[in-house]
Design an enzyme around this catalytic site. Structure first.
Site, PDB file in Angstrom:
ATOM      1  N   GLU A   1       0.806  -1.220   0.000  1.00  0.00           N
ATOM      2  CA  GLU A   1       0.000   0.000   0.000  1.00  0.00           C
ATOM      3  C   GLU A   1       0.840   1.272   0.000  1.00  0.00           C
ATOM      4  OE1 GLU A   1      -2.945  -0.356   3.045  1.00  0.00           O
ATOM      5  OE2 GLU A   1      -3.874  -2.097   2.094  1.00  0.00           O
TER       6      GLU A   1
ATOM      7  N   LYS B   1      -9.400   5.855   3.713  1.00  0.00           N
ATOM      8  CA  LYS B   1      -8.012   5.388   3.749  1.00  0.00           C
ATOM      9  C   LYS B   1      -7.686   4.772   2.398  1.00  0.00           C
ATOM     10  CE  LYS B   1      -8.274   0.735   5.839  1.00  0.00           C
ATOM     11  NZ  LYS B   1      -7.599  -0.152   6.810  1.00  0.00           N
TER      12      LYS B   1
ATOM     13  N   GLU C   1      -8.449  -0.352  14.349  1.00  0.00           N
ATOM     14  CA  GLU C   1      -9.279  -1.194  13.482  1.00  0.00           C
ATOM     15  C   GLU C   1      -8.965  -2.669  13.694  1.00  0.00           C
ATOM     16  OE1 GLU C   1      -9.658  -2.132   8.705  1.00  0.00           O
ATOM     17  OE2 GLU C   1      -9.050  -0.113   9.321  1.00  0.00           O
TER      18      GLU C   1
ATOM     19  N   ASP D   1      -4.480  -0.536  11.977  1.00  0.00           N
ATOM     20  CA  ASP D   1      -5.343  -1.664  11.633  1.00  0.00           C
ATOM     21  C   ASP D   1      -4.573  -2.917  12.003  1.00  0.00           C
ATOM     22  OD1 ASP D   1      -6.878  -3.680  10.572  1.00  0.00           O
ATOM     23  OD2 ASP D   1      -6.604  -3.091   8.477  1.00  0.00           O
TER      24      ASP D   1
ATOM     25  N   LYS E   1     -15.995  -1.057   2.296  1.00  0.00           N
ATOM     26  CA  LYS E   1     -15.287  -1.532   1.106  1.00  0.00           C
ATOM     27  C   LYS E   1     -16.330  -2.021   0.108  1.00  0.00           C
ATOM     28  CE  LYS E   1     -11.143  -3.097   3.623  1.00  0.00           C
ATOM     29  NZ  LYS E   1     -10.428  -4.300   4.147  1.00  0.00           N
TER      30      LYS E   1
ATOM     31  N   ARG F   1      -8.320  -1.294  -1.320  1.00  0.00           N
ATOM     32  CA  ARG F   1      -7.846  -2.639  -1.034  1.00  0.00           C
ATOM     33  C   ARG F   1      -6.361  -2.696  -1.347  1.00  0.00           C
ATOM     34  NH1 ARG F   1     -12.124  -6.163   0.311  1.00  0.00           N
ATOM     35  NH2 ARG F   1     -10.412  -7.105   1.461  1.00  0.00           N
ATOM     36  N   SER F   2      -5.697  -3.729  -0.836  1.00  0.00           N
ATOM     37  CA  SER F   2      -4.249  -3.827  -1.059  1.00  0.00           C
ATOM     38  C   SER F   2      -3.925  -4.082  -2.526  1.00  0.00           C
ATOM     39  CB  SER F   2      -3.648  -4.932  -0.178  1.00  0.00           C
ATOM     40  OG  SER F   2      -4.315  -6.156  -0.402  1.00  0.00           O
TER      41      SER F   2
END
Length: 428
Positions: free
Chosen positions: A204, A388, A285, A241, A337, A366-367
């Site tokens: 990320e 994020k 998270e 997270d 998401k 998402r990654s």
């Protein structure tokens, strides 16, 4: 002239981790064409809608040719002739066509790509920015969270907490806040280098130094904030997270965390110590496994009055699971998401449900990302409040922030008009 969906077509493309994903093109009868690209996650909840993969030997079994076929065949046939401006009808038609609870037949990647592409085509057909088409009026820029140290499944290092994020607390505008993040990110690189570690990047865009503990990562973040000329918590705050499902062992029911084997109570004690040592942490998270609701609830009862407690893997943007989370007082914030649930309409239902029950929401990338900036517009359109999307590095991450800069500029110029602009899209 009545505008309708003429056809949808999909193809297999690749995401930021080199894995196959779905791209969908929507064609409207007025000649409008728009596309959408679907992301995928590395740390996924078991309750997420099914991302349809081909299996077999090709591309490590991760091919999406069946999902592509589903778009080009049954989904296309079902949507032809429908109004692109009635998003709820578009999405419910696909949900009914799929006929499963988790979109396992057609694939959430096929359905979501189509849902997004048609929404974007509808906005383009009306010559409106996507955020305005989806949201209408009274739009606000989000608070952004940036994953600048990657651990867990996002990196190959010794840290089990998956994401260490920074967020601008004191800011005059989105641009001002983002510049503070960029300055801190570059200061962090210098701090890591000075400590003798490599500055390679994780999935990320955050750094992935081979540290020995989460405390070490947090100390580096604190040092970087100060080095950049800011005050921890007052100017730049920290969030994490844990993605605790990734270090929870289902066989012994324990958390295998950075050399320790802890039960839920011991894990809770660790977090208590961590939050006392680092008061600049404001948001946490997934501190426990997605099925460990008991300890998740204890965490929220203990820290929820002073910290944002975000649920991701245990609710998966699913309205039914969010209702249970509300009833059980599991959390005070819901991660959003789109590909966890698979349609724009259901995602909106989740956001409305959370907001109605005084929960905050945070839209997330998402990654495995693409250059698609849909979530930037979506976050502004829904006034979700938080986004994020990774570090201010790697183009698939920065594209979202650059889009927010564009939106902020447009909102500033057109604010008076936006405050009176009708909502043209039907989500009911």
């Amino acid at each position: 002239m009545t505008v309708y969906v003429e056809k949808v077509r999909a193809l297999e493309i690749f995401d930021s981790r080199g894995n196959p994903t779905v791209e969908v093109h929507a064609y409207l009868s007025d000649g409008t064409v728009a596309k959408a690209e679907v992301p995928s996650g590395a740390s996924t909840g078991e309750k997420e809608a099914v991302e349809l993969r081909d299996g077999g030997n090709r591309l490590q079994g991760k091919g999406v040719t069946q999902a592509v076929t589903n778009v080009n065949g049954p989904i296309n046939d079902a949507l032809k002739g429908l109004s692109p401006y009635n998003q709820a009808e578009i999405d419910r038609t696909m949900i009914k066509l799929d006929g499963t609870l988790n979109k396992a037949k057609l694939g959430a990647n096929a359905i979501l790509g189509t849902s997004m592409a048609i929404a974007r085509a509808a906005a383009r057909s009306k010559d409106e920015p996507l955020y305005r088409y989806l949201g209408g009026c009274e739009l606000e820029m989000p608070q952004t969270f940036h994953n600048v140290i990657n651990g867990g499944k996002h990196a190959d290092n010794g840290i089990d907490i998956q994401e260490f994020m920074i967020t601008p607390v004191a800011k005059n505008s989105f641009r001002d806040g983002f510049e503070k993040i960029v300055n801190t990110y570059h200061a962090l690189k210098a701090v890591i280098e000075e400590a003798g570690f490599e500055t390679g990047l994780g999935d990320e865009g955050g750094f992935a130094p081979n540290l020995n503990s989460s405390e070490e990562a947090l100390k580096m973040l604190r040092k970087a904030i100060i080095k950049a000329g800011y005050k921890p918590r007052k100017d730049i705050a920290i969030a994490f997270d844990a993605a605790a499902s990734s270090f929870y062992n289902t066989e012994d029911g324990k958390y295998h965390f950075e050399g320790h084997i802890w039960n839920g109570e011991e894990m809770l004690q660790y977090y208590d110590k961590l939050l006392k040592e680092f008061p600049e942490i404001i948001s946490c998270e997934d501190p426990f496994d997605e099925n460990d609701w008991e300890n998740f609830e204890k965490f929220t009862a203990k820290f929820g009055s002073t910290h944002q407690v975000v649920a991701d893997d245990n609710v998966c943007t699913n309205p039914k699971l969010v209702r249970k989370a509300i009833k059980d007082k599991l959390c005070n914030s819901i991660l959003i998401k789109l590909n966890q649930i698979g349609t724009i309409t259901e995602t909106l239902e989740t956001i409305r449900l959370a907001r109605k029950n005084n929960m905050t929401t945070m839209v997330s990338h998402r990654s495995g990302e693409t250059g698609d900036t849909f979530i930037a517009d979506f976050t502004v359109a829904t006034n979700a409040g938080q986004l994020k999307s990774g570090a201010p590095a790697r183009s698939e991450r920065v594209e979202k922030y650059n889009r927010l800069l564009e939106i902020e500029n447009q909102i500033g110029v057109e604010n008076e008009r936006l405050n009176h602009f009708p909502n043209n899209v039907d989500f009911d």
